[in-house]
Design a protein around this motif. Sequence first.
Motif, PDB file in Angstrom:
ATOM      1  N   ALA A   1      86.492  24.593 -24.456  1.00  0.00           N
ATOM      2  CA  ALA A   1      85.353  25.512 -24.365  1.00  0.00           C
ATOM      3  C   ALA A   1      84.824  25.899 -25.740  1.00  0.00           C
ATOM      4  CB  ALA A   1      85.751  26.763 -23.586  1.00  0.00           C
ATOM      5  N   ALA A   2      85.726  26.052 -26.719  1.00  0.00           N
ATOM      6  CA  ALA A   2      85.313  26.419 -28.078  1.00  0.00           C
ATOM      7  C   ALA A   2      84.471  25.325 -28.736  1.00  0.00           C
ATOM      8  CB  ALA A   2      86.537  26.728 -28.934  1.00  0.00           C
ATOM      9  N   LYS A   3      84.643  24.083 -28.257  1.00  0.00           N
ATOM     10  CA  LYS A   3      83.878  22.965 -28.807  1.00  0.00           C
ATOM     11  C   LYS A   3      82.637  22.630 -27.983  1.00  0.00           C
ATOM     12  CE  LYS A   3      87.623  20.522 -31.185  1.00  0.00           C
ATOM     13  NZ  LYS A   3      88.350  19.236 -31.315  1.00  0.00           N
ATOM     14  N   HIS A   4      82.754  22.760 -26.654  1.00  0.00           N
ATOM     15  CA  HIS A   4      81.691  22.238 -25.783  1.00  0.00           C
ATOM     16  C   HIS A   4      81.021  23.282 -24.890  1.00  0.00           C
ATOM     17  CE1 HIS A   4      83.101  18.342 -27.106  1.00  0.00           C
ATOM     18  NE2 HIS A   4      84.307  18.598 -26.651  1.00  0.00           N
ATOM     19  N   GLY A   5      81.440  24.541 -24.949  1.00  0.00           N
ATOM     20  CA  GLY A   5      80.787  25.571 -24.145  1.00  0.00           C
ATOM     21  C   GLY A   5      81.353  25.667 -22.736  1.00  0.00           C
ATOM     22  N   TRP A   6      80.921  26.700 -22.023  1.00  0.00           N
ATOM     23  CA  TRP A   6      81.532  27.000 -20.729  1.00  0.00           C
ATOM     24  C   TRP A   6      81.080  26.062 -19.611  1.00  0.00           C
ATOM     25  CZ3 TRP A   6      78.708  28.341 -16.436  1.00  0.00           C
ATOM     26  CH2 TRP A   6      77.385  28.722 -16.633  1.00  0.00           C
ATOM     27  N   LYS A   7      79.879  25.490 -19.693  1.00  0.00           N
ATOM     28  CA  LYS A   7      79.401  24.624 -18.607  1.00  0.00           C
ATOM     29  C   LYS A   7      80.269  23.369 -18.483  1.00  0.00           C
ATOM     30  CE  LYS A   7      74.583  26.141 -18.641  1.00  0.00           C
ATOM     31  NZ  LYS A   7      73.164  25.748 -18.835  1.00  0.00           N
ATOM     32  N   SER A   8      80.505  22.701 -19.603  1.00  0.00           N
ATOM     33  CA  SER A   8      81.369  21.511 -19.577  1.00  0.00           C
ATOM     34  C   SER A   8      82.801  21.885 -19.207  1.00  0.00           C
ATOM     35  CB  SER A   8      81.353  20.814 -20.941  1.00  0.00           C
ATOM     36  OG  SER A   8      80.055  20.365 -21.256  1.00  0.00           O
ATOM     37  N   THR A   9      83.232  23.080 -19.673  1.00  0.00           N
ATOM     38  CA  THR A   9      84.609  23.501 -19.408  1.00  0.00           C
ATOM     39  C   THR A   9      84.801  23.877 -17.941  1.00  0.00           C
ATOM     40  OG1 THR A   9      84.583  24.405 -21.648  1.00  0.00           O
ATOM     41  CG2 THR A   9      86.487  24.940 -20.305  1.00  0.00           C
ATOM     42  N   ALA A  10      83.735  24.305 -17.262  1.00  0.00           N
ATOM     43  CA  ALA A  10      83.836  24.606 -15.834  1.00  0.00           C
ATOM     44  C   ALA A  10      84.212  23.343 -15.053  1.00  0.00           C
ATOM     45  CB  ALA A  10      82.515  25.180 -15.323  1.00  0.00           C
ATOM     46  N   ILE A  11      83.590  22.226 -15.411  1.00  0.00           N
ATOM     47  CA  ILE A  11      83.930  20.933 -14.778  1.00  0.00           C
ATOM     48  C   ILE A  11      85.358  20.538 -15.149  1.00  0.00           C
ATOM     49  CG2 ILE A  11      83.301  18.488 -14.624  1.00  0.00           C
ATOM     50  CD1 ILE A  11      80.420  19.370 -15.342  1.00  0.00           C
ATOM     51  N   PHE A  12      85.704  20.745 -16.412  1.00  0.00           N
ATOM     52  CA  PHE A  12      87.052  20.453 -16.896  1.00  0.00           C
ATOM     53  C   PHE A  12      88.088  21.281 -16.121  1.00  0.00           C
ATOM     54  CE2 PHE A  12      90.547  21.562 -19.794  1.00  0.00           C
ATOM     55  CZ  PHE A  12      90.976  20.309 -20.202  1.00  0.00           C
ATOM     56  N   THR A  13      87.775  22.549 -15.844  1.00  0.00           N
ATOM     57  CA  THR A  13      88.694  23.433 -15.117  1.00  0.00           C
ATOM     58  C   THR A  13      88.872  22.979 -13.671  1.00  0.00           C
ATOM     59  OG1 THR A  13      87.989  25.292 -16.521  1.00  0.00           O
ATOM     60  CG2 THR A  13      89.154  25.833 -14.479  1.00  0.00           C
ATOM     61  N   ILE A  14      87.774  22.580 -13.030  1.00  0.00           N
ATOM     62  CA  ILE A  14      87.856  22.070 -11.651  1.00  0.00           C
ATOM     63  C   ILE A  14      88.755  20.831 -11.594  1.00  0.00           C
ATOM     64  CG2 ILE A  14      86.532  21.008  -9.777  1.00  0.00           C
ATOM     65  CD1 ILE A  14      84.172  22.819 -10.669  1.00  0.00           C
ATOM     66  N   ALA A  15      88.578  19.943 -12.581  1.00  0.00           N
ATOM     67  CA  ALA A  15      89.418  18.735 -12.643  1.00  0.00           C
ATOM     68  C   ALA A  15      90.883  19.106 -12.839  1.00  0.00           C
ATOM     69  CB  ALA A  15      88.934  17.842 -13.787  1.00  0.00           C
ATOM     70  N   ALA A  16      91.149  20.128 -13.670  1.00  0.00           N
ATOM     71  CA  ALA A  16      92.530  20.556 -13.915  1.00  0.00           C
ATOM     72  C   ALA A  16      93.164  21.139 -12.654  1.00  0.00           C
ATOM     73  CB  ALA A  16      92.552  21.591 -15.041  1.00  0.00           C
ATOM     74  N   VAL A  17      92.387  21.910 -11.877  1.00  0.00           N
ATOM     75  CA  VAL A  17      92.898  22.495 -10.632  1.00  0.00           C
ATOM     76  C   VAL A  17      93.241  21.390  -9.630  1.00  0.00           C
ATOM     77  CG1 VAL A  17      92.295  23.924  -8.632  1.00  0.00           C
ATOM     78  CG2 VAL A  17      91.704  24.689 -10.942  1.00  0.00           C
ATOM     79  N   LEU A  18      92.347  20.409  -9.487  1.00  0.00           N
ATOM     80  CA  LEU A  18      92.604  19.290  -8.568  1.00  0.00           C
ATOM     81  C   LEU A  18      93.827  18.488  -9.012  1.00  0.00           C
ATOM     82  CD1 LEU A  18      88.928  18.077  -7.982  1.00  0.00           C
ATOM     83  CD2 LEU A  18      90.383  19.350  -6.389  1.00  0.00           C
ATOM     84  N   LEU A  19      93.930  18.278 -10.319  1.00  0.00           N
ATOM     85  CA  LEU A  19      95.073  17.528 -10.856  1.00  0.00           C
ATOM     86  C   LEU A  19      96.374  18.296 -10.633  1.00  0.00           C
ATOM     87  CD1 LEU A  19      95.710  14.910 -12.390  1.00  0.00           C
ATOM     88  CD2 LEU A  19      95.458  16.188 -14.521  1.00  0.00           C
ATOM     89  N   SER A  20      96.332  19.616 -10.793  1.00  0.00           N
ATOM     90  CA  SER A  20      97.538  20.427 -10.586  1.00  0.00           C
ATOM     91  C   SER A  20      97.994  20.370  -9.135  1.00  0.00           C
ATOM     92  CB  SER A  20      97.263  21.879 -10.991  1.00  0.00           C
ATOM     93  OG  SER A  20      96.335  22.486 -10.113  1.00  0.00           O
ATOM     94  N   LEU A  21      97.048  20.251  -8.211  1.00  0.00           N
ATOM     95  CA  LEU A  21      97.385  20.129  -6.797  1.00  0.00           C
ATOM     96  C   LEU A  21      98.070  18.791  -6.504  1.00  0.00           C
ATOM     97  CD1 LEU A  21      97.135  21.568  -4.062  1.00  0.00           C
ATOM     98  CD2 LEU A  21      94.920  20.455  -3.762  1.00  0.00           C
ATOM     99  N   VAL A  22      97.693  17.764  -7.266  1.00  0.00           N
ATOM    100  CA  VAL A  22      98.259  16.424  -7.062  1.00  0.00           C
ATOM    101  C   VAL A  22      99.664  16.319  -7.662  1.00  0.00           C
ATOM    102  CG1 VAL A  22      98.004  13.976  -7.612  1.00  0.00           C
ATOM    103  CG2 VAL A  22      96.000  15.320  -6.954  1.00  0.00           C
ATOM    104  N   VAL A  23      99.809  16.774  -8.897  1.00  0.00           N
ATOM    105  CA  VAL A  23     101.081  16.563  -9.609  1.00  0.00           C
ATOM    106  C   VAL A  23     102.096  17.671  -9.361  1.00  0.00           C
ATOM    107  CG1 VAL A  23      99.939  15.271 -11.437  1.00  0.00           C
ATOM    108  CG2 VAL A  23     100.314  17.719 -11.729  1.00  0.00           C
ATOM    109  N   GLY A  24     101.631  18.848  -8.950  1.00  0.00           N
ATOM    110  CA  GLY A  24     102.540  19.970  -8.751  1.00  0.00           C
ATOM    111  C   GLY A  24     102.623  20.371  -7.296  1.00  0.00           C
ATOM    112  N   THR A  25     103.058  21.588  -7.071  1.00  0.00           N
ATOM    113  CA  THR A  25     103.104  22.150  -5.730  1.00  0.00           C
ATOM    114  C   THR A  25     101.914  23.076  -5.547  1.00  0.00           C
ATOM    115  OG1 THR A  25     104.427  24.010  -6.499  1.00  0.00           O
ATOM    116  CG2 THR A  25     105.622  22.047  -5.759  1.00  0.00           C
ATOM    117  N   LEU A  26     101.888  23.765  -4.422  1.00  0.00           N
ATOM    118  CA  LEU A  26     100.824  24.736  -4.170  1.00  0.00           C
ATOM    119  C   LEU A  26     100.860  25.866  -5.196  1.00  0.00           C
ATOM    120  CD1 LEU A  26      98.545  25.115  -2.101  1.00  0.00           C
ATOM    121  CD2 LEU A  26     100.065  26.621  -0.809  1.00  0.00           C
ATOM    122  N   LEU A  27     102.042  26.115  -5.761  1.00  0.00           N
ATOM    123  CA  LEU A  27     102.206  27.140  -6.781  1.00  0.00           C
ATOM    124  C   LEU A  27     101.450  26.797  -8.057  1.00  0.00           C
ATOM    125  CD1 LEU A  27     103.703  29.784  -7.598  1.00  0.00           C
ATOM    126  CD2 LEU A  27     105.574  28.334  -8.409  1.00  0.00           C
TER     127      LEU A  27
END
Length: 315
Positions: free
Chosen positions: A48-74
Motif C-alpha cells: 500500500a505504501a508503494k501502490h496506494g489503497w486501490k491496488s492493495t484492496a485487490i491484493f488483500t482480497i487475494a490474500a484472504v482467498l489464499l488464506s482460505l486455501v492454505v489454512g483453516t477457517l481461522l
Amino acid sequence: MRNKNTYRLTEGAVLLAIFTVLLLITLYIPGLGFVVNLFLALPFMMFAAKHGWKSTAIFTIAAVLLSLVVGTLLAVPLALAYGITGMVMGAMIKEGKSRLAVFVAGSLVFLANTVIQYIVAVALFKINFIEEMMASFREAMEMSTDIMGSLGQTADDRMLEQLETTIDLIETLMPSMFVMASFMIIFIIQLVSFPILKRFGISVPRWKPFREMTLPKSLLWYYLLSMIATMVFQPEAGSYWYWALANLVFILQFFMLLQGLSFVAYFTHIKKFPKAFLIIAVILTFLLPFVLYIVRILGIIDLGFNLRKRLEEKK
C-alpha cells in the motif's frame, strides 16, 4: 505503463508468498507463531505504501482467498484483520500522514475488525470467548477452594470475595481492554515494521519526542463529566450505564496517565536529569498505586493549566 503493471504484479506475488509463509508459521508453530504474528500486516503495509489503497484492496482480497486455501477457517479472520489494517496504514504512509495519525487509524481499524469478528463469532457460531474465559476464571477459583478444602485448610472468605470482585471488574472492563490491546498491538507492529519499510526505501514518518505529546484539552472535560456522572447517578453494578461509565472512566484515566508521564518526561528533559530518572518513574508508576495517582493528577493539572508553559516562563 506495461512494465509498471508487470512489476506491480510481480511484487504483489512475492509479497503474497511472504504473507502465506508468515500465516502458516503463525497457525502451526505456536511459540514462533506468536512473534511472527506481529509481521502479518507488513506485506500489506509495504504494498500500500508503494501502490496506494486501490491496488492493495485487490491484493488483500487475494490474500484472504489464499488464506482460505492454505489454512483453516481461522486463517480468514487473521488475513482480514491484519490485511485491512496494513492496507490503511500503508496508504496513509503513502499520503505522508504523521506517525500519530497512522498509529491511531491503524488501531481503530484493527479494533473495528476485532469487534466485528467477535460479533460474527457470537451470532453465527455461538462462540463467546469472553464468557468462556470468565467461566474458566471462576472454575479455577472454585478448584483452588476445593483443593484447599481437601488439604484441611479453609479459604479466606474475604480473599474469595476480592477475587470474585476482580473477575467481575475484568468482565465489565473487557471493552476497554479490547481498545487497549488494539492500540498496544499496533504500537508493536509499527515498532517492528517501520524499520523494515525504511530499509526498502519507503519514507516512514517519525515519532515526535514523547515529552512533546499533549492530548486534546477536551479529554479533560470528558473525564470530569464522566466522574461527575458516576458520582451523581451511581448506576447499579451490572447495568448498562454502569458498564458504559466504567469503561469510559477507565479509558479516560489511562489518557490522563499518558499525559502525566509525558509531563514527567518533559520535566526531566528541561531539568536535564539522567534518563534513568524517567525510566524509574515509569516503573514505579505501574508498580505503586500511589505513584500512579500522583502521575495521573499531574496529567490532569498539565492538561488543564498548561504546566509546561508555566515552567517555560519560569525558566
